[in-house]
Design a protein around this motif. Sequence first.
Motif, mmCIF file in Angstrom:
data_model
loop_
_atom_site.group_PDB
_atom_site.id
_atom_site.type_symbol
_atom_site.label_atom_id
_atom_site.label_comp_id
_atom_site.label_asym_id
_atom_site.label_seq_id
_atom_site.Cartn_x
_atom_site.Cartn_y
_atom_site.Cartn_z
ATOM 1 N N ILE A 221 0.701 -1.328 0.024
ATOM 2 C CA ILE A 221 -0.022 -0.113 0.113
ATOM 3 C C ILE A 221 0.774 1.408 0.000
ATOM 4 O O ILE A 221 0.690 2.139 -0.882
ATOM 5 N N MET A 222 1.872 1.348 0.777
ATOM 6 C CA MET A 222 2.653 2.379 1.089
ATOM 7 C C MET A 222 3.383 2.643 -0.501
ATOM 8 O O MET A 222 3.559 3.794 -0.959
ATOM 9 N N SER A 223 3.923 1.595 -0.894
ATOM 10 C CA SER A 223 4.731 1.697 -2.259
ATOM 11 C C SER A 223 3.810 2.207 -3.481
ATOM 12 O O SER A 223 4.487 2.416 -4.440
ATOM 13 N N ASN A 224 2.636 2.021 -3.294
ATOM 14 C CA ASN A 224 1.759 2.399 -4.460
ATOM 15 C C ASN A 224 1.643 4.032 -4.510
ATOM 16 O O ASN A 224 1.483 4.608 -5.636
ATOM 17 N N SER B 4 8.438 -3.912 -4.096
ATOM 18 C CA SER B 4 8.662 -3.853 -5.539
ATOM 19 C C SER B 4 7.508 -4.331 -6.323
ATOM 20 O O SER B 4 7.337 -4.354 -7.431
ATOM 21 N N LEU B 5 6.105 -4.837 -5.398
ATOM 22 C CA LEU B 5 5.112 -5.243 -6.297
ATOM 23 C C LEU B 5 3.938 -4.335 -6.156
ATOM 24 O O LEU B 5 2.739 -4.859 -6.389
ATOM 25 N N ALA B 6 4.346 -3.131 -5.751
ATOM 26 C CA ALA B 6 3.444 -2.128 -5.986
ATOM 27 C C ALA B 6 3.306 -1.466 -7.358
ATOM 28 O O ALA B 6 4.321 -0.718 -7.509
ATOM 29 N N MET B 7 2.234 -1.569 -8.132
ATOM 30 C CA MET B 7 2.324 -1.046 -9.778
ATOM 31 C C MET B 7 0.926 -0.606 -10.042
ATOM 32 O O MET B 7 0.583 -0.672 -11.144
ATOM 33 N N SER C 53 9.689 3.464 1.105
ATOM 34 C CA SER C 53 8.686 2.658 1.962
ATOM 35 C C SER C 53 9.412 1.528 2.718
ATOM 36 O O SER C 53 9.224 1.365 3.788
ATOM 37 N N ALA C 54 10.526 0.867 1.830
ATOM 38 C CA ALA C 54 11.110 -0.162 2.689
ATOM 39 C C ALA C 54 12.200 0.368 3.864
ATOM 40 O O ALA C 54 12.374 -0.163 4.778
ATOM 41 N N THR C 55 12.590 1.779 3.403
ATOM 42 C CA THR C 55 13.549 2.340 4.350
ATOM 43 C C THR C 55 12.654 2.768 5.955
ATOM 44 O O THR C 55 13.246 2.680 6.578
#
Length: 470
Positions: free
Chosen positions: A371-374, A416-419, A381-383
């Motif tokens: 959700i964050m990475s989207n 890496s799966l947010a797209m 997000s990872a950081t």
Amino acid sequence: MLSFMNATYKQLTSIIIGLIGFLVPFLIEIPGLSDAGHVALSIFCIAAIFWMLEPVPIYATSMLVILLQVFFLSKQGILFPEASADYIPTSYTEFIGTLANPIIILFLGGFVLADAAVKFDLDKNLTRVLLKPFGSNPKFIILGLMVVTALLSAFMSNTATTAMMMTVILPIIARTQPGDPLRIGLALSIPFAANIGGIATPIGTPPNAVVIGALSTQGINIAFTDWMLLAAPLVAVVLIASWFILLWMFKPASTKIELDISGSFQKNKEALFVYLIFGITVLLWVTESLHGVGSSIVALLPVAALSLTGILDQDRIRKLPWEVLWLVAGGISLGISMESTGLAEWIITSINWSIFSSIFLVIAFSLVAIIMSNFLSNTVSATLLIPLAVSLATSGAAGEGFSLVLISLVIGVSASLAMMLPISTPPNAIAMSTGTMKTKHMTRAGFAVGILGLIMVTLYALFYWPLILN
């Protein structure tokens, strides 16, 4: 400075919110948190707000993080020159030294190789050779494009790979009929495959570096091949499943497309030398467990060899994506201060994590990361999430069954799966700029891939990764 002076209302508002977030921990007394922890919380707040709202470039925020830590939390800073019962300040070199962290050097080696590959068209020629076996059936052309893109993005920047592959697919799209859903499937296949392929190797995408860097600070080293052993099977499954999703959502109307895959490898001395260095470096990376030379040390080989021969000249060195290295370094530095000041422990002990099951934690971290990475950079997000996982492990708050390596993998891979959106990743934005699709097409397909990713990450975390890690 000029862009700062011309900041928009939204940027100014974001800056004010960030400054308020920075000042609040200074003004209130938080029970159980040390003075240094308050300062670290201030830095964390302004960093999180600036990374999320982006009033300044995200790499600039990382630079600010390191600067604030040196000024306020180091032994040479103004607040904690002496050790106390609550905090033992470290030298400022601890914070600025993150720029020479081994994972930074590993990424630098990857950037140099990618730059040399582009200079001598090695990337385009590899694409030509690898696409040839997939024939003229549109379904298999999409599969071929996704496989080639994923392979390249495993060793190159996802963004650079997408930009390069877009020049390959635009002529293919031009050969299709207007209104054919295949056009959308083709355009989406590249960014999706680049995002997924980057997961496969430590140098594929910055979130991988964030995970490996954080684990290394805990004395846990993951070799190049170990990461591939953990991540590559997941990449293969998600990539194939994403191919089916694209075919299901955007069923091709065309039955045949003729590709122009003519061309040849450059054979001059410089090109041959680049091929040699590229091959040796990749070979040493994938055989690390046999010879024992760390992947970061191997990464110095292309950096030195290509610089000494002038292939990587001054202009090309200046054009390397240094901002990505600053971003990763800032994240590593933030993690150091959160741990050393006791902030991370305070956050962790504020929640009774022991009531949550291992499955719940896996799903929760994966879902939050997606959700964050989207909406944010996947690196950011990872950081932000990795220090939380590290603190959960070091404090023991999550119970004996909590695996730091496993949860770190969940966070790094899920990011890496947010797209779903054009802003989710630079590859998505590049694909959107082709004008072959609308945002709703990307959102529908990205949502499906995100759900698929959540399920696959959970299954791998429960059944496959424990087998490898144990």
